[in-house]
Design an enzyme around this catalytic site. Structure first.
Site, PDB file in Angstrom:
ATOM      1  N   VAL A  11      12.631 -36.736  59.914  1.00  0.00           N
ATOM      2  CA  VAL A  11      11.886 -35.618  60.209  1.00  0.00           C
ATOM      3  C   VAL A  11      12.949 -34.713  60.930  1.00  0.00           C
ATOM      4  CG1 VAL A  11      10.072 -34.368  61.892  1.00  0.00           C
ATOM      5  CG2 VAL A  11       9.457 -36.261  60.345  1.00  0.00           C
ATOM      6  N   LEU A 153       5.464 -32.807  56.390  1.00  0.00           N
ATOM      7  CA  LEU A 153       6.173 -33.103  55.076  1.00  0.00           C
ATOM      8  C   LEU A 153       6.134 -34.557  54.444  1.00  0.00           C
ATOM      9  CD1 LEU A 153       9.002 -35.231  56.002  1.00  0.00           C
ATOM     10  CD2 LEU A 153       9.786 -33.022  56.915  1.00  0.00           C
ATOM     11  N   ARG A 154       6.351 -34.691  53.354  1.00  0.00           N
ATOM     12  CA  ARG A 154       6.486 -35.799  52.669  1.00  0.00           C
ATOM     13  C   ARG A 154       7.805 -36.561  52.455  1.00  0.00           C
ATOM     14  NH1 ARG A 154       3.373 -33.429  47.506  1.00  0.00           N
ATOM     15  NH2 ARG A 154       4.712 -31.715  48.421  1.00  0.00           N
ATOM     16  N   LEU A 250      -5.384 -38.763  44.846  1.00  0.00           N
ATOM     17  CA  LEU A 250      -6.530 -39.743  44.265  1.00  0.00           C
ATOM     18  C   LEU A 250      -5.947 -40.811  43.405  1.00  0.00           C
ATOM     19  CD1 LEU A 250      -9.535 -36.949  43.682  1.00  0.00           C
ATOM     20  CD2 LEU A 250      -9.384 -38.928  45.173  1.00  0.00           C
ATOM     21  N   GLY A 257       1.561 -46.980  51.365  1.00  0.00           N
ATOM     22  CA  GLY A 257       2.258 -47.732  52.440  1.00  0.00           C
ATOM     23  C   GLY A 257       3.284 -46.568  53.041  1.00  0.00           C
ATOM     24  N   CYS A 260       4.350 -43.852  57.881  1.00  0.00           N
ATOM     25  CA  CYS A 260       3.214 -43.205  58.551  1.00  0.00           C
ATOM     26  C   CYS A 260       1.823 -43.475  58.317  1.00  0.00           C
ATOM     27  CB  CYS A 260       3.648 -41.513  58.081  1.00  0.00           C
ATOM     28  SG  CYS A 260       5.094 -40.989  58.926  1.00  0.00           S
ATOM     29  N   LYS A 320       7.417 -45.410  48.164  1.00  0.00           N
ATOM     30  CA  LYS A 320       7.011 -44.401  46.863  1.00  0.00           C
ATOM     31  C   LYS A 320       8.285 -43.846  46.166  1.00  0.00           C
ATOM     32  CE  LYS A 320       6.322 -40.120  48.228  1.00  0.00           C
ATOM     33  NZ  LYS A 320       6.143 -38.814  48.854  1.00  0.00           N
TER      34      LYS A 320
HETATM   35  P1  NAD Z   1      13.211 -42.132  61.916  1.00  0.00           P
HETATM   36  O1  NAD Z   1      13.041 -43.577  62.332  1.00  0.00           O
HETATM   37  O2  NAD Z   1      13.661 -41.946  60.539  1.00  0.00           O
HETATM   38  O3  NAD Z   1      14.006 -41.207  62.830  1.00  0.00           O
HETATM   39  C1  NAD Z   1      13.943 -41.197  64.235  1.00  0.00           C
HETATM   40  C2  NAD Z   1      15.156 -40.903  65.038  1.00  0.00           C
HETATM   41  O4  NAD Z   1      15.155 -40.967  66.297  1.00  0.00           O
HETATM   42  C3  NAD Z   1      16.160 -42.308  64.703  1.00  0.00           C
HETATM   43  O5  NAD Z   1      17.386 -41.506  64.179  1.00  0.00           O
HETATM   44  C4  NAD Z   1      16.424 -42.803  65.912  1.00  0.00           C
HETATM   45  O6  NAD Z   1      17.706 -43.250  66.176  1.00  0.00           O
HETATM   46  C5  NAD Z   1      16.124 -41.542  67.145  1.00  0.00           C
HETATM   47  N1  NAD Z   1      15.635 -42.079  68.376  1.00  0.00           N
HETATM   48  C6  NAD Z   1      14.882 -43.253  68.505  1.00  0.00           C
HETATM   49  N2  NAD Z   1      14.579 -43.192  70.078  1.00  0.00           N
HETATM   50  C7  NAD Z   1      15.497 -42.099  70.502  1.00  0.00           C
HETATM   51  C8  NAD Z   1      15.767 -41.495  71.854  1.00  0.00           C
HETATM   52  N3  NAD Z   1      15.275 -42.110  72.820  1.00  0.00           N
HETATM   53  N4  NAD Z   1      16.772 -40.539  71.861  1.00  0.00           N
HETATM   54  C9  NAD Z   1      17.395 -40.015  70.846  1.00  0.00           C
HETATM   55  N5  NAD Z   1      16.850 -40.378  69.498  1.00  0.00           N
HETATM   56  C10 NAD Z   1      16.053 -41.425  69.594  1.00  0.00           C
HETATM   57  O7  NAD Z   1      11.784 -41.559  62.139  1.00  0.00           O
HETATM   58  P2  NAD Z   1      11.072 -40.463  61.064  1.00  0.00           P
HETATM   59  O8  NAD Z   1      10.492 -41.131  59.987  1.00  0.00           O
HETATM   60  O9  NAD Z   1      11.794 -39.163  61.274  1.00  0.00           O
HETATM   61  O10 NAD Z   1       9.576 -40.137  62.112  1.00  0.00           O
HETATM   62  C11 NAD Z   1       9.768 -39.541  63.433  1.00  0.00           C
HETATM   63  C12 NAD Z   1       8.378 -39.041  63.785  1.00  0.00           C
HETATM   64  O11 NAD Z   1       8.065 -38.027  62.905  1.00  0.00           O
HETATM   65  C13 NAD Z   1       7.658 -40.039  63.943  1.00  0.00           C
HETATM   66  O12 NAD Z   1       6.603 -40.026  64.914  1.00  0.00           O
HETATM   67  C14 NAD Z   1       6.873 -39.821  62.451  1.00  0.00           C
HETATM   68  O13 NAD Z   1       5.270 -40.587  62.532  1.00  0.00           O
HETATM   69  C15 NAD Z   1       6.759 -38.495  62.353  1.00  0.00           C
HETATM   70  N6  NAD Z   1       6.692 -37.964  60.996  1.00  0.00           N
HETATM   71  C16 NAD Z   1       7.131 -38.473  60.018  1.00  0.00           C
HETATM   72  C17 NAD Z   1       7.271 -38.105  58.762  1.00  0.00           C
HETATM   73  C18 NAD Z   1       8.089 -38.932  57.580  1.00  0.00           C
HETATM   74  O14 NAD Z   1       7.687 -38.421  56.132  1.00  0.00           O
HETATM   75  N7  NAD Z   1       8.856 -39.738  57.767  1.00  0.00           N
HETATM   76  C19 NAD Z   1       6.552 -37.157  58.311  1.00  0.00           C
HETATM   77  C20 NAD Z   1       5.901 -36.342  59.637  1.00  0.00           C
HETATM   78  C21 NAD Z   1       5.691 -36.775  60.697  1.00  0.00           C
HETATM   79  C1  UGA Z   2       2.388 -38.705  54.362  1.00  0.00           C
HETATM   80  C2  UGA Z   2       1.913 -37.315  54.105  1.00  0.00           C
HETATM   81  O1  UGA Z   2       1.675 -36.994  52.746  1.00  0.00           O
HETATM   82  C3  UGA Z   2       2.594 -36.172  54.873  1.00  0.00           C
HETATM   83  O2  UGA Z   2       1.907 -35.120  54.742  1.00  0.00           O
HETATM   84  C4  UGA Z   2       2.879 -36.762  56.236  1.00  0.00           C
HETATM   85  O3  UGA Z   2       3.627 -35.651  56.957  1.00  0.00           O
HETATM   86  C5  UGA Z   2       3.691 -38.052  56.295  1.00  0.00           C
HETATM   87  O4  UGA Z   2       2.760 -39.065  55.717  1.00  0.00           O
HETATM   88  C6  UGA Z   2       3.841 -38.670  57.626  1.00  0.00           C
HETATM   89  O5  UGA Z   2       3.200 -38.185  58.674  1.00  0.00           O
HETATM   90  O6  UGA Z   2       4.779 -39.106  57.851  1.00  0.00           O
HETATM   91  P1  UGA Z   2       4.612 -40.017  53.101  1.00  0.00           P
HETATM   92  O7  UGA Z   2       4.099 -41.061  53.774  1.00  0.00           O
HETATM   93  O8  UGA Z   2       5.973 -39.564  53.240  1.00  0.00           O
HETATM   94  O9  UGA Z   2       3.888 -38.608  53.519  1.00  0.00           O
HETATM   95  O10 UGA Z   2       4.261 -39.940  51.705  1.00  0.00           O
HETATM   96  P2  UGA Z   2       3.025 -39.884  50.653  1.00  0.00           P
HETATM   97  O11 UGA Z   2       3.373 -38.901  49.255  1.00  0.00           O
HETATM   98  O12 UGA Z   2       1.755 -39.287  51.473  1.00  0.00           O
HETATM   99  O13 UGA Z   2       2.557 -41.112  50.089  1.00  0.00           O
HETATM  100  C7  UGA Z   2       2.057 -42.144  50.977  1.00  0.00           C
HETATM  101  C8  UGA Z   2       1.771 -43.426  50.221  1.00  0.00           C
HETATM  102  O14 UGA Z   2       0.448 -43.162  49.666  1.00  0.00           O
HETATM  103  C9  UGA Z   2       2.896 -43.947  49.335  1.00  0.00           C
HETATM  104  O15 UGA Z   2       2.852 -45.351  49.361  1.00  0.00           O
HETATM  105  C10 UGA Z   2       2.289 -43.464  47.878  1.00  0.00           C
HETATM  106  O16 UGA Z   2       2.806 -44.438  46.795  1.00  0.00           O
HETATM  107  C11 UGA Z   2       0.679 -43.598  48.085  1.00  0.00           C
HETATM  108  N1  UGA Z   2      -0.219 -42.713  47.410  1.00  0.00           N
HETATM  109  C12 UGA Z   2       0.065 -41.434  47.451  1.00  0.00           C
HETATM  110  C13 UGA Z   2      -0.863 -43.248  46.363  1.00  0.00           C
HETATM  111  O17 UGA Z   2      -1.204 -44.442  46.321  1.00  0.00           O
HETATM  112  N2  UGA Z   2      -1.935 -42.340  45.694  1.00  0.00           N
HETATM  113  C14 UGA Z   2      -1.655 -41.016  45.860  1.00  0.00           C
HETATM  114  O18 UGA Z   2      -2.532 -40.300  45.034  1.00  0.00           O
HETATM  115  C15 UGA Z   2      -0.676 -40.332  46.661  1.00  0.00           C
END
Ligand code: NAD
Ligand code: UGA
Length: 431
Positions: A11, A153-154, A250, A257, A260, A320
């Protein structure tokens, strides 16, 4: 605008790159020195379509900078985005240690009015806690506002989604905070939904849970289709054509998995419980998801009877398509199930091998192509919905496999096409 982004993961890095692209100046801070060194050297540590180009362009141009210095980071931005990890604790609650740590550090280093924005996914009421921590540690009387701007974002689509969101949710508690965030997002065409902070926090958990619920719903329908000999792909297509339902999220298969959905559903369930509501629907959503894995293994057992000593070619390790992320990947969980039953696994993934090695070690044979994985295997299992798997040379794979059996955990292939090539084809909820 000058923006600080704390946490350079999926993110944070995408957020930083996208705001640079929108002509803002961004300082990206992470406490992982290795990651900071990599980024400073122009190496993007994650695989995300379009990210590499964007990050390199803006690092080179100077509009994106990277640091591990929290003091510098705090004093750089007029807005600070908190994008650190919020993993699951053992009890299902979100572990907010990193959020507290960052809030404390910001409080200690604040020098002027700054807007501090949660972008990490956090349970409702976290904004209040962040404000309290800032007040406690900010001794010099500097003013600040706290806001919530959840990210939707996904992975695999992150850059596109961040540039083209469906909506921008702003959880604010002052006009000043709202104006700053509106200015920041003025070049985005998405509708802006302004609410209070706890509503913004709830929108994020409620959205992820709803999406997971849609998938589990399809998977439950798939289980019934399996019993009746109906095709879930056809059934769900008919369901999704209703505009009120929509076709997205769907797709039936081995379940959801990723980093998130599992953690956010657990966190939302525990939050509801903490405030006195039993959100039992979410427990069902999780249980149906678990069942998918068991149904998949059952199909393999029906076909191969005994898994001990059998070789399974597994296509996909990532949670995914289009990502190298294996966090809570169902593909990995299934491979672990297969290994427990004594099967031998030959695995191939276009991007996630390196990350999978950190979890599975040398317990599986990693292959450089689907064909290599198929060599001498008793079955080909499709575990991740990589689109390139559809275009494989199945005629060739048919000859390489010891037995022409495909078990498609993602309902990716056309049963007609592969059957015409002489395969026995089993999928999830399809006859
Ligand atoms: P990530 O593990 O990829 O990244 C987190 C980063 O934060 C790491 O680089 C880590 O080193 C850093 N970090 C941790 N503790 C820290 C600290 N104390 N100071 C500075 N840096 C620090 O995680 P992510 O997937 O980017 O997710 C971050 C947040 O965003 C989570 O809450 C997640 O649920 C949310 N989110 C993720 C997605 C996604 O698709 N991955 C989408 C929407 C929201
Ligand atoms: C999901 C949400 O789609 C984002 O909007 C959100 O920001 C993000 O979580 C988050 O909070 O981190 P992400 O986990 O990156 O995004 O990917 P998805 O495309 O949502 O897929 C999640 C899982 O569901 C994968 O394992 C995928 O294989 C599965 N999936 C997805 C299905 O089994 N069926 C579907 O129709 C869609």
């Amino acid at each position: 605008m000058k923006i600080t982004v704390i946490g350079a993961g999926y993110v944070g890095l995408v957020t930083g790159a996208v705001f640079s692209e929108k002509s803002h100046r961004v300082l990206l801070m992470d406490n992982n020195e290795e990651k900071v060194a990599e980024l400073t050297a122009g190496k993007v540590p994650i695989s995300e379509p379009g990210l590499d180009v964007l990050v390199k362009k803006h690092l080179k141009g100077g509009s994106l900078q990277v640091t591990s210095d929290i003091r510098k980071a705090t004093q750089f931005g007029e807005i600070i985005f908190i994008c650190v990890s919020t993993p699951t604790s053992r009890d299902g609650r979100a572990d907010l240690t990193a959020i507290e740590n960052v809030a404390r550090n910001i409080g200690q280093n604040l020098k002027r009015y700054t807007l501090i924005v949660e972008k990490s996914t956090v349970p409702a009421m976290t904004g209040d806690k962040v404000r309290q921590v800032l007040q406690r540690y900010c001794k010099n009387g500097n003013k600040f506002d706290v806001a919530s701007n959840p990210e939707f974002l996904r992975e695999g689509n992150a850059v596109y989604d961040a540039l083209n969101p469906d909506r921008i949710v702003l959880g604010v508690e002052s006009k000043r905070a709202e104006q700053i965030l509106r200015k920041l997002y003025k070049d985005f065409s998405a509708p802006i939904h302004v609410v209070d902070i706890k509503s913004a926090e709830l929108i994020k958990h409620a959205s992820n849970s709803f999406l997971a619920m849609k998938i589990s719903y399809s998977n439950a329908v798939a289980a019934i289709c399996e019993k009746l000999g109906a095709d879930v792909e056809q059934v769900i297509k008919g369901v999704g054509l209703d505009k009120r339902i929509g076709p997205g999220f769907l797709k039936a298969g081995i379940g959801w998995g990723g980093s998130c959905f599992p953690k956010d559903i657990a966190a939302f369930y525990t939050l509801a419980k903490d405030v006195g509501y039993n959100f039992r629907l979410l427990r069902e959503v999780e249980e149906i998801n678990e069942e998918c894995r068991a149904r998949f293994i059952k199909i393999l057992l029906e076909e191969l009877w005994i898994l001990k000593g059998k070789t399974i070619a597994c296509l996909g390790l990532a949670f995914k398509q289009d990502t190298d992320d294996v966090r809570s990947s169902v593909a990995i969980a299934i491979i672990e199930d297969l290994l427990k039953q004594g099967a031998l696994v030959r695995a191939y993934d276009p991007a996630a091998e390196e990350n999978a090695r950190k979890v599975l070690g040398d317990s599986v044979v990693y292959c450089d192509s689907a064909e290599e994985a198929a060599k001498g295997a008793d079955a080909l299992a499709i575990l991740t919905e990589w689109p390139q798997f559809v275009k494989l040379n199945f005629k060739k794979i048919r000859k390489i496999l010891a037995h022409p059996l495909i078990v498609d955990g993602r309902n990716l292939l056309s049963s007609q096409n592969v059957r015409a090539l002489g395969f026995k084809y089993r999928a999830m909820g399809r006859p």
